[in-house]
Motif scaffolding. Structure first.
Motif, PDB file in Angstrom:
ATOM      1  N   ARG A 124       0.866  -1.194   0.000  1.00  0.00           N
ATOM      2  CA  ARG A 124       0.000   0.000   0.000  1.00  0.00           C
ATOM      3  C   ARG A 124       0.889   1.226   0.000  1.00  0.00           C
ATOM      4  NH1 ARG A 124      -4.342  -1.626   4.776  1.00  0.00           N
ATOM      5  NH2 ARG A 124      -4.762  -3.707   3.971  1.00  0.00           N
ATOM      6  N   GLY A 131       5.556   1.807  12.279  1.00  0.00           N
ATOM      7  CA  GLY A 131       4.542   0.747  12.198  1.00  0.00           C
ATOM      8  C   GLY A 131       3.713   0.783  10.927  1.00  0.00           C
ATOM      9  N   ARG A 132       4.033   1.712  10.014  1.00  0.00           N
ATOM     10  CA  ARG A 132       3.293   1.726   8.740  1.00  0.00           C
ATOM     11  C   ARG A 132       4.292   1.682   7.585  1.00  0.00           C
ATOM     12  NH1 ARG A 132      -1.457   5.873   8.180  1.00  0.00           N
ATOM     13  NH2 ARG A 132       0.047   7.310   7.323  1.00  0.00           N
ATOM     14  N   PHE A 133       4.200   0.645   6.800  1.00  0.00           N
ATOM     15  CA  PHE A 133       5.168   0.431   5.735  1.00  0.00           C
ATOM     16  C   PHE A 133       4.435   0.290   4.407  1.00  0.00           C
ATOM     17  CE2 PHE A 133       6.366  -1.667   9.705  1.00  0.00           C
ATOM     18  CZ  PHE A 133       7.434  -0.851  10.069  1.00  0.00           C
ATOM     19  N   GLY A 293      -4.290  -5.994  14.351  1.00  0.00           N
ATOM     20  CA  GLY A 293      -5.028  -6.715  13.319  1.00  0.00           C
ATOM     21  C   GLY A 293      -6.510  -6.484  13.495  1.00  0.00           C
ATOM     22  N   GLY A 294      -7.253  -6.866  12.477  1.00  0.00           N
ATOM     23  CA  GLY A 294      -8.693  -6.680  12.587  1.00  0.00           C
ATOM     24  C   GLY A 294      -9.412  -7.484  11.531  1.00  0.00           C
ATOM     25  N   ARG A 321       3.837  -5.312  12.856  1.00  0.00           N
ATOM     26  CA  ARG A 321       3.455  -4.677  14.132  1.00  0.00           C
ATOM     27  C   ARG A 321       3.520  -5.663  15.288  1.00  0.00           C
ATOM     28  NH1 ARG A 321      -1.514  -0.792  12.335  1.00  0.00           N
ATOM     29  NH2 ARG A 321      -0.405   0.170  10.592  1.00  0.00           N
TER      30      ARG A 321
HETATM   31  P1  AMP Z   1      -6.397  -3.854   7.313  1.00  0.00           P
HETATM   32  O1  AMP Z   1      -6.286  -4.849   6.191  1.00  0.00           O
HETATM   33  O2  AMP Z   1      -6.219  -2.432   6.866  1.00  0.00           O
HETATM   34  O3  AMP Z   1      -7.589  -4.082   8.182  1.00  0.00           O
HETATM   35  O4  AMP Z   1      -5.140  -4.125   8.247  1.00  0.00           O
HETATM   36  C1  AMP Z   1      -5.004  -5.249   9.059  1.00  0.00           C
HETATM   37  C2  AMP Z   1      -3.707  -5.160   9.802  1.00  0.00           C
HETATM   38  O5  AMP Z   1      -2.614  -5.137   8.891  1.00  0.00           O
HETATM   39  C3  AMP Z   1      -3.549  -3.863  10.588  1.00  0.00           C
HETATM   40  O6  AMP Z   1      -4.140  -3.970  11.848  1.00  0.00           O
HETATM   41  C4  AMP Z   1      -2.049  -3.727  10.669  1.00  0.00           C
HETATM   42  O7  AMP Z   1      -1.504  -4.513  11.719  1.00  0.00           O
HETATM   43  C5  AMP Z   1      -1.591  -4.308   9.367  1.00  0.00           C
HETATM   44  N1  AMP Z   1      -1.313  -3.209   8.408  1.00  0.00           N
HETATM   45  C6  AMP Z   1      -2.181  -2.589   7.593  1.00  0.00           C
HETATM   46  N2  AMP Z   1      -1.549  -1.646   6.858  1.00  0.00           N
HETATM   47  C7  AMP Z   1      -0.249  -1.681   7.228  1.00  0.00           C
HETATM   48  C8  AMP Z   1       0.928  -0.949   6.836  1.00  0.00           C
HETATM   49  N3  AMP Z   1       0.896  -0.015   5.897  1.00  0.00           N
HETATM   50  N4  AMP Z   1       2.098  -1.249   7.456  1.00  0.00           N
HETATM   51  C9  AMP Z   1       2.164  -2.211   8.406  1.00  0.00           C
HETATM   52  N5  AMP Z   1       1.106  -2.926   8.800  1.00  0.00           N
HETATM   53  C10 AMP Z   1      -0.092  -2.674   8.219  1.00  0.00           C
END
Ligand code: AMP
Length: 430
Positions: A124, A131-133, A293-294, A321
């Motif tokens: 992305r 913590g955001r890559f 996570g979610g 993370r």
């Molecule tokens: P999501 O698919 O957006 O619901 O993300 C699920 C999990 O993926 C999040 O809770 C983060 O732990 C991880 N995550 C999402 N985007 C990123 C990012 N850009 N960098 C690192 N971890 C991410």
């Protein structure tokens, strides 16, 4: 020198080993709970993510990395390549690909439910920060075909167990139920009624959400808008009897499995096909990017991607993370781990014996300090606690008479009498 792209990382041997270990923990839990691994391409037709993640999401609108071959780029420049129809994109998440593969390989024809997991990179183009890559790894778990509330709890359990086994004990599980197409309209209306008087001061995105998907008013990251929505109606107050029963059963299963949860009325998954249970795991120590996570239940998604009308539920857990949180938590517990012995003689008569004990224990290599500030017993305790000593040894009149010291373990909150000559053989937790 050419450097790595912004938002990406190299993993040297030490970090790679940690990744491997984290994967092993996940694999073991997933397999124990009956999940089987799947692998699929790192890039897919762009259309899959547009439909599977949602055209209105930030991920699709702004963050996807499109890929194009050199030859197709030439064709595109000549107007011979339709980016909309033929374009490819590096996957920004795994659920859409898993569903695509589930449908394409007719896995729905097998006995259900289908329980699968995958581990892999997602991409992305977000603004990099702690913590955001731009390339990150997700552990992904999905169940197709089951409407059972236990399935929701089971999926939640896999993620929770992973976090616990990695030692990230100070994490929190948030859950919510956002209802179904039957009960959602009443909740939407309540949200709109609540937001209407404040709408003109809210951001353009929220004004758009108000019309298109009021649920996402709760997703807004603008602090002023978040403040405006404080005290908003809660989806769990608008559930139809079937959704209410489902949520009760999910909570009950979590309670039986001793998984602590907090209900968070602000937790929503804004896409139309999400129904009922949504959840998120958080570790506050991570700062602004604190979601580990979610996931949630998405009973309409498989059909909307051209498959049979089967329900689904899953989560994406951010491995990067998890590892950061694990390191933070280890550091913190190292800091708070108690060690050493604090010796408190009560009165002058006890001092020779206390010095003898101190000397013998030190000669064994133990860290021992003696109280020398004439503190009262109470303040000596307070001091030992503040200095993070693990043990206190008390030697007073009655101890001298009985020939044994009072030994308190401040970590386990236990105490026992140990004969002076047995202290040297005592099993200390150093
Ligand atoms: P999501 O698919 O957006 O619901 O993300 C699920 C999990 O993926 C999040 O809770 C983060 O732990 C991880 N995550 C999402 N985007 C990123 C990012 N850009 N960098 C690192 N971890 C991410």
């Amino acid at each position: 020198m050419i450097q790595k792209p912004k938002g990406t990382r190299d993993f040297l041997p030490k970090e790679s080993k940690k990744i491997r270990q984290t994967e092993q923990v996940f694999l073991k839990i997933a397999e124990q709970c009956g999940f089987k691994e799947m692998r699929f391409p790192m890039f897919e037709k762009t259309e899959l993510f547009e439909r599977g993640v949602g055209e209105t999401t930030d991920v699709v609108r702004k963050e996807m990395f499109r890929v194009i071959s050199a030859a197709n780029l030439e064709k595109y420049k000549e107007g011979q390549y339709d980016l909309k129809k033929e374009g490819m994109t590096l996957r920004p998440e795994q659920t859409a690909s898993i569903i695509r593969s589930f449908i394409e390989n007719k896995m729905y024809a097998d006995a259900q439910p289908t329980k699968v997991f995958s581990v892999g990179s997602n991409f992305r183009n977000e603004r990099p920060q702690a913590g955001r890559f731009r390339e990150f790894t997700q552990f992904d778990v999905e169940v197709f075909g089951s409407l059972e509330a236990f399935t929701d709890a089971e999926v939640i359990q896999v993620g929770w167990e992973l976090i616990q086994q990695l030692g990230i004990t100070q994490s929190t599980l948030y859950i919510n139920s956002i209802g179904c197409p039957q009960c959602r309209p009443a909740f939407h209306q309540a949200l709109k009624d609540f937001a209407k008087p404040k709408l003109e001061h809210m951001c353009p995105d929220c004004q758009d959400r108000y019309e298109k998907n009021p649920l996402r008013l709760l997703d807004c990251k603008v602090p002023e808008d978040q403040a405006a929505m404080q005290g908003h109606p809660q989806s769990i107050d608008y559930l139809c009897p079937a959704c209410e029963q489902h949520f009760e059963q999910v909570k009950q299963a979590l309670e039986i499995m001793e998984i602590p949860y907090t209900i968070d009325g602000q937790l929503v998954r804004g896409l139309d096909y999400y129904v009922r249970t949504v959840f998120e795991y958080k570790y506050e120590g991570l700062g602004s990017q604190n979601a580990l996570g979610g996931g949630g239940r998405y009973d309409g998604l498989i059909a909307s991607l051209g498959g049979p009308d089967l329900p689904g539920i899953g989560f994406g857990m951010g491995m990067d993370r998890l590892i950061i949180a694990q390191d933070l938590q280890t550091k913190q517990s190292e800091q708070t781990a108690r060690s050493g012995i604090y010796l408190v003689p009560l009165g002058d008569e006890a001092k020779p014996q206390a010095i003898r004990v101190l000397d013998r224990l030190r000669k064994q290599g133990l860290v021992v300090e003696m109280e020398v500030m004439n503190r009262s017993m109470k303040s000596a305790f307070k001091y030992a606690d503040k200095m993070n000593y693990r043990y206190i040894i008390i030697i007073g009149e009655s101890e001298l008479q009985s020939g044994s010291a009072l030994l308190k373990d401040l970590q386990d909150s236990t105490q026992e009498q140990v004969a002076f000559n047995a202290l040297e053989d005592y099993t200390w937790n150093r």
